[in-house]
Write a protein that holds these residues in place. Structure first.
Motif, PDB file in Angstrom:
ATOM      1  N   UNK A 122      23.132  -9.115 -41.426  1.00  0.00           N
ATOM      2  CA  UNK A 122      22.177  -8.606 -42.246  1.00  0.00           C
ATOM      3  C   UNK A 122      22.791  -9.731 -43.690  1.00  0.00           C
ATOM      4  N   UNK A 123      21.595  -9.705 -44.914  1.00  0.00           N
ATOM      5  CA  UNK A 123      21.986 -10.272 -46.593  1.00  0.00           C
ATOM      6  C   UNK A 123      22.266  -9.811 -47.014  1.00  0.00           C
ATOM      7  N   UNK A 124      22.965  -9.259 -48.148  1.00  0.00           N
ATOM      8  CA  UNK A 124      23.157  -8.710 -49.274  1.00  0.00           C
ATOM      9  C   UNK A 124      22.660  -7.619 -49.424  1.00  0.00           C
ATOM     10  N   UNK A 125      20.611  -8.747 -49.624  1.00  0.00           N
ATOM     11  CA  UNK A 125      19.848  -7.903 -50.559  1.00  0.00           C
ATOM     12  C   UNK A 125      19.270  -6.934 -49.626  1.00  0.00           C
ATOM     13  N   UNK A 126      19.115  -7.189 -48.180  1.00  0.00           N
ATOM     14  CA  UNK A 126      19.506  -6.156 -47.243  1.00  0.00           C
ATOM     15  C   UNK A 126      19.787  -4.951 -47.815  1.00  0.00           C
TER      16      UNK A 126
END
Length: 73
Positions: free
Chosen positions: A1-5
């Motif tokens: 998962x990305x940081x924004x997610x």
């Protein structure tokens, strides 16, 4: 998962927690209002009963202040 997610998922979880607390508070407030309305209804009934028991004329008889003086005067 990305940081924004991950950040978005954390925000969603925080909002869900706040919504849960808000729902609990709303339920408590509703119960408080319900109990207060029951008390109001009971008091209205008691006032009606007292009015029914009151002597005619509403008990607004004129009183003489001399009648209220203590006996040693």
């Amino acid at each position: 998962m990305s940081d924004s997610q991950e950040a978005l998922q954390e925000r969603i979880m925080e909002l869900e927690i706040k919504a849960s607390y808000t729902e609990d508070l709303l339920e408590q407030l509703n119960m408080t209002i319900y109990r207060q309305q029951q008390q109001i209804d009971l008091l209205i009934g008691e006032v009606r009963e007292l009015k029914r028991q009151a002597p005619e004329g509403g008990g607004a008889a004129v009183r003489n202040l001399r009648d209220e003086l203590p006996p040693h005067y």
